[in-house]
Write an enzyme that holds these catalytic residues in place. Structure first.
Site, short mmCIF file in Angstrom:
data_model
loop_
_atom_site.label_atom_id
_atom_site.label_comp_id
_atom_site.label_asym_id
_atom_site.label_seq_id
_atom_site.Cartn_x
_atom_site.Cartn_y
_atom_site.Cartn_z
N ARG A 2 0.84 -1.21 0.00
CA ARG A 2 0.00 0.00 0.00
C ARG A 2 0.87 1.26 0.00
O ARG A 2 1.40 1.68 1.04
CB ARG A 2 -0.95 -0.02 1.20
CG ARG A 2 -2.08 -1.05 1.01
CD ARG A 2 -2.87 -1.28 2.25
NE ARG A 2 -2.16 -2.06 3.26
CZ ARG A 2 -2.69 -2.45 4.42
NH1 ARG A 2 -3.91 -2.12 4.74
NH2 ARG A 2 -1.96 -3.16 5.27
N TYR A 42 -1.96 -21.79 8.24
CA TYR A 42 -1.23 -20.67 8.87
C TYR A 42 -0.18 -21.23 9.83
O TYR A 42 0.98 -20.82 9.80
CB TYR A 42 -2.20 -19.74 9.60
CG TYR A 42 -1.48 -18.59 10.29
CD1 TYR A 42 -0.83 -17.60 9.55
CD2 TYR A 42 -1.41 -18.51 11.69
CE1 TYR A 42 -0.15 -16.56 10.18
CE2 TYR A 42 -0.74 -17.47 12.32
CZ TYR A 42 -0.12 -16.50 11.56
OH TYR A 42 0.57 -15.48 12.18
#
Ligand code: NDP
Ligand code: 8X3
Length: 253
Positions: A37, A154
């Site tokens: 971002r 995960y």
């Protein structure tokens, strides 16, 4: 501590990475900050520059080896003299049991948490080896020490990080490069919002009735580890909220 050391921090646009970048700047490091971002990278870069430290934002997706390689190859001059690599970028996506797992979720976790960390290390470690010094900090997790329902892939990626930290320490030994594995329990960041795919109610429930760790708690731990004298290496740090004894044992009020 010697001033003007350079640290590169992946996933600096949020949570643990962002706090680590800010605290590393306070501790006198110049910084290379990375993430996807760009607006957040620029905002953080502006904030860090106000502290008087130099900062270089690099926007790329850690899952793509060509992007990682190009970003590290783009470094010139003093920015190649990296003292610390914080392999922080990572995520959990979903909590489905293995038989209902979504392949895209699995690939995002494996590609980011394992392969991204490997690509970064492969690109940066030679720069450290050339200087015969350095420190690699890997963000693993309590999920790299234990497994829990719905944690399957995960947990597997974080067990892999735990193993890679041990393996890297052996490979880096003769190059005088330290490797620190950090294994936090619950830290309230954007982590659970990402895991629950934007479902804020589900994310909030994770931390309901207890005081979780903050991104700053982990950042302070990382800064402590990377500012020890040259002969001291913190190999493996498990850090939990006081209200959490294991992945599943949590004291909720
Ligand atoms: P956040 O979601 O707040 O931050 C994750 C960071 O990773 C963001 O800056 C994000 O940047 C970056 N990232 C994710 N995917 C990519 C990608 N493909 N390319 C580049 N950067 C990426 O979570 P945390 O700060 O909590 O997590 C940081 C690390 O700590 C992770 O490895 C996580 O597994 C680990 N951890 C977290 C715990 C917790 O409870 N929060 C506990 C134990 C370990 P962007 O989206 O801009 O690319
Ligand atoms: C994040 C901590 O317990 O959600 O790695 O796996 S946990």
């Amino acid at each position: 501590m010697k001033m003007n050391k350079i640290a590169i921090i992946t996933g600096a646009t949020s949570g643990i990475g962002q706090a680590t970048a800010e605290k590393a700047a306070e501790a006198g490091f110049d910084l290379i900050i990375t993430g996807r971002r760009g607006d957040r990278l620029q905002a953080l870069a502006d904030k860090i520059r106000q502290t008087g430290r130099e900062v270089l934002p690099l926007q790329f997706d850690i899952r793509h080896p060509q992007e990682v390689e190009a970003a590290v190859q783009s470094l010139s001059g003093k920015w190649r003299e990296i003292s610390v690599l914080v392999n922080n970028a990572g995520l959990a996506v979903g909590v489905a049991p293995i038989q209902e797992g979504i392949l895209d979720d699995w690939e995002r976790m494996i590609d980011t948490n394992m392969k991204g960390l490997l690509y970064m290390t492969r690109a940066v470690a030679p720069l450290m080896i050339a200087r015969n010094a350095g420190h690699i900090v890997n963000l693993a997790s309590i999920a790299g020490k234990e497994v829990y329902p719905g944690g399957n892939v995960y947990c597997a990626t974080k067990h892999a990080v735990d193993a890679l930290s041990k393996a890297m320490r052996i490979d880096m030994l003769k190059h005088h490069i330290k490797v620190t594995n950090i294994a936090p329990g619950m830290v309230e960041t954007e982590f659970s919002i990402v895991r629950y795919k934007g479902d804020k109610t589900a994310a909030d429930k994770v931390y309901q009735g207890l005081e979780p760790l903050t991104n700053e708690d982990i950042a302070e731990t990382i800064i402590f580890a990377i500012t020890r004298p040259p002969h001291v290496c913190l190999n493996d740090i498990v850090i939990m909220p006081t209200a959490q004894a294991s992945s599943r044992d949590v004291d909720r009020k």
